[in-house]
Design an enzyme around this catalytic site. Structure first.
Site, PDB file in Angstrom:
ATOM      1  N   LEU A 253      16.670  31.270 -45.614  1.00 50.48           N
ATOM      2  CA  LEU A 253      15.136  31.418 -45.623  1.00 50.48           C
ATOM      3  C   LEU A 253      14.665  31.133 -44.149  1.00 50.48           C
ATOM      4  O   LEU A 253      15.448  30.413 -43.383  1.00 50.48           O
ATOM      5  CB  LEU A 253      14.312  30.292 -46.492  1.00 50.48           C
ATOM      6  N   HIS A 254      13.577  31.784 -43.852  1.00 49.58           N
ATOM      7  CA  HIS A 254      12.967  31.424 -42.558  1.00 49.58           C
ATOM      8  C   HIS A 254      11.452  31.483 -42.700  1.00 49.58           C
ATOM      9  O   HIS A 254      10.957  31.780 -43.982  1.00 49.58           O
ATOM     10  CB  HIS A 254      13.359  32.808 -41.459  1.00 49.58           C
TER      11      HIS A 254
ATOM     12  N   HIS B 278       9.924  34.314 -44.973  1.00 49.46           N
ATOM     13  CA  HIS B 278      10.001  33.709 -46.738  1.00 49.46           C
ATOM     14  C   HIS B 278       8.844  32.788 -46.912  1.00 49.46           C
ATOM     15  O   HIS B 278       8.388  33.017 -48.004  1.00 49.46           O
ATOM     16  CB  HIS B 278      11.529  33.251 -46.891  1.00 49.46           C
TER      17      HIS B 278
ATOM     18  N   GLY C 294       7.995  41.332 -48.644  1.00 53.82           N
ATOM     19  CA  GLY C 294       7.629  41.156 -47.541  1.00 53.82           C
ATOM     20  C   GLY C 294       7.370  42.757 -46.885  1.00 53.82           C
ATOM     21  O   GLY C 294       8.229  43.758 -47.605  1.00 53.82           O
TER      22      GLY C 294
END
Ligand code: PAF
Length: 291
Positions: free
Chosen positions: A39-40, A43, A153
Site C-alpha cells: 500500500l501507498h 490506496h 483508483g
C-alpha cells in the site's frame, strides 16, 4: 472512536462480520476497497473516499494470481501484510479481508468472468488475460462482501471501466466509485510498482505524466490525435523509457479511439522502465480550452 480493525481470512468470517454490522445498524453503508497490498498513499485515499460514502469500510489484500501473465511479477510482487494492516487501520478501515489463494480459488474452481470489447484494447492488448483475472476476482470479492459501494483508483481507468461494465451486466448491486489518481510532487502517479525504480529511473518516470499531458493538450488544441500520440511515444523513448506499450487518445467510457476529441476524451499511456511497467491517464482539456 472506532473499534480496532479486525483481520479475517475466510469468506465465512467476512460474511459473519458484515451480517453483524447490518444487524447492529441496518442504515450504515458499507464500503469495499479491494487491493493487492504493497500500500501507498494512493490506496489510503481510496479508503478515505470509501469513508466519505460509507460508515464502515472493508479493505481486501489479495495478490490475485489469475491477473498476472507468464513472466510477470507475481512471485516478486511486494508483500508486507503487517505494514499494510497498520496503514489501513490508521486510515480508518474497519475490517481487513486477507484470504489465502486456496480460499479464493479452491480445488476444482472453474468459472471465468470476461468482459468483451473493453478488455481488447490498451493494457488488455498488452497483458493477455489480465482483465479476465481482474473481473474474476473482483466479481468474487463483490459477492463475498455485499458492500454498498466499492472504490477503485482512476489511475487504472480501464480497470474501472471494465468493472463498471461487469457490475452492470451481471446486476451486481454494489455501486462502483472511482477515486482520483494520487501523484508524487513531480506528477508521477503513485503505484506499488514505483518501488521497482532506481533513483535514475525514478527521474525518467516523471516524464510519463508530463508527456501525456502535453500530447493531450496538443490534441485538444487541434493537432491530429494520431500525430500527438506518435510524438508522445518518441518523447518517452527520448526521455529514457525502455519501451512504450501505447499512447492512445480514447473515449473515457467506451474506450473507442477518438478522431475528434470531445469532453469525454482521455489520453492513456503505458511504458516500461527496467522492471517496472508504468501506466497513467488523464482527461484531455476541453476542446478550445487551450487555444
Ligand atoms: O487494482 C488492483 O490492485 C487489482 O487489480 C484489484 C482491483 C485489487 C484486483 O485484484
Amino acid at each position: 472512536m472506532k473499534a480496532a480493525m479486525k483481520t479475517v481470512r475466510t469468506i465465512d468470517e467476512l460474511r459473519a462480520a458484515v451480517r453483524a454490522w447490518r444487524r447492529e445498524d441496518p442504515d450504515a453503508a458499507i464500503g469495499l476497497v479491494p487491493t493487492m497490498g504493497a500500500l501507498h498513499e494512493g490506496h489510503l485515499s481510496l479508503v478515505g473516499h470509501a469513508l466519505s460514502h460509507a460508515r464502515l469500510v472493508i479493505a481486501t489484500i489479495f495478490v490475485n494470481p489469475t491477473q498476472f501473465g507468464p513472466g510477470e511479477d507475481l512471485a516478486s510482487y511486494p508483500r508486507d501484510e503487517a505494514r499494510d494492516a497498520a496503514m489501513l487501520e490508521e486510515a480508518g478501515c474497519d475490517l481487513l479481508f486477507a484470504p489465502a489463494p486456496g480460499e479464493v480459488y479452491p480445488p476444482g474452481f472453474a468459472t471465468e468472468v470476461r468482459v468483451r470489447g473493453l478488455t481488447d484494447v490498451l493494457c488488455g492488448a498488452h497483458r493477455q488475460g489480465h482483465f479476465d483475472g481482474v473481473t474474476q476476482v473482483v466479481s468474487k470479492l463483490l459477492n463475498q462482501a455485499q458492500a454498498d459501494v466499492a472504490v477503485f483508483g482512476e489511475k487504472d481507468w480501464q480497470q474501472l471501466a471494465v468493472i463498471r461494465r461487469m457490475t452492470r451486466d451481471l446486476d451486481i448491486p454494489t455501486r462502483i466509485l472511482g477515486a482520483p489518481t494520487q501523484r508524487e510532487p513531480d506528477g508521477l502517479a503513485m503505484s506499488s510498482r514505483n518501488r521497482y525504480l532506481d533513483a535514475e529511473q525514478r527521474q525518467v518516470a516523471a516524464n510519463l505524466n508530463r508527456v501525456l499531458a502535453a500530447a493531450g493538450e496538443s490534441a485538444a488544441a487541434g493537432a491530429d490525435p494520431r500525430e500527438a500520440e506518435a510524438s508522445a511515444v518518441s518523447a518517452l523513448i527520448a526521455a529514457g523509457f525502455d519501451r512504450v506499450d501505447y499512447v492512445e487518445i480514447r473515449d473515457g467510457e467506451t474506450l473507442e479511439q477518438v478522431s475528434v476529441p470531445d469532453g469525454r476524451s482521455r489520453i492513456f499511456g503505458a511504458a516500461r522502465l527496467g522492471r517496472a511497467r508504468l501506466i497513467d491517464n488523464m482527461a484531455l482539456p476541453r476542446p478550445g480550452a487551450t487555444a
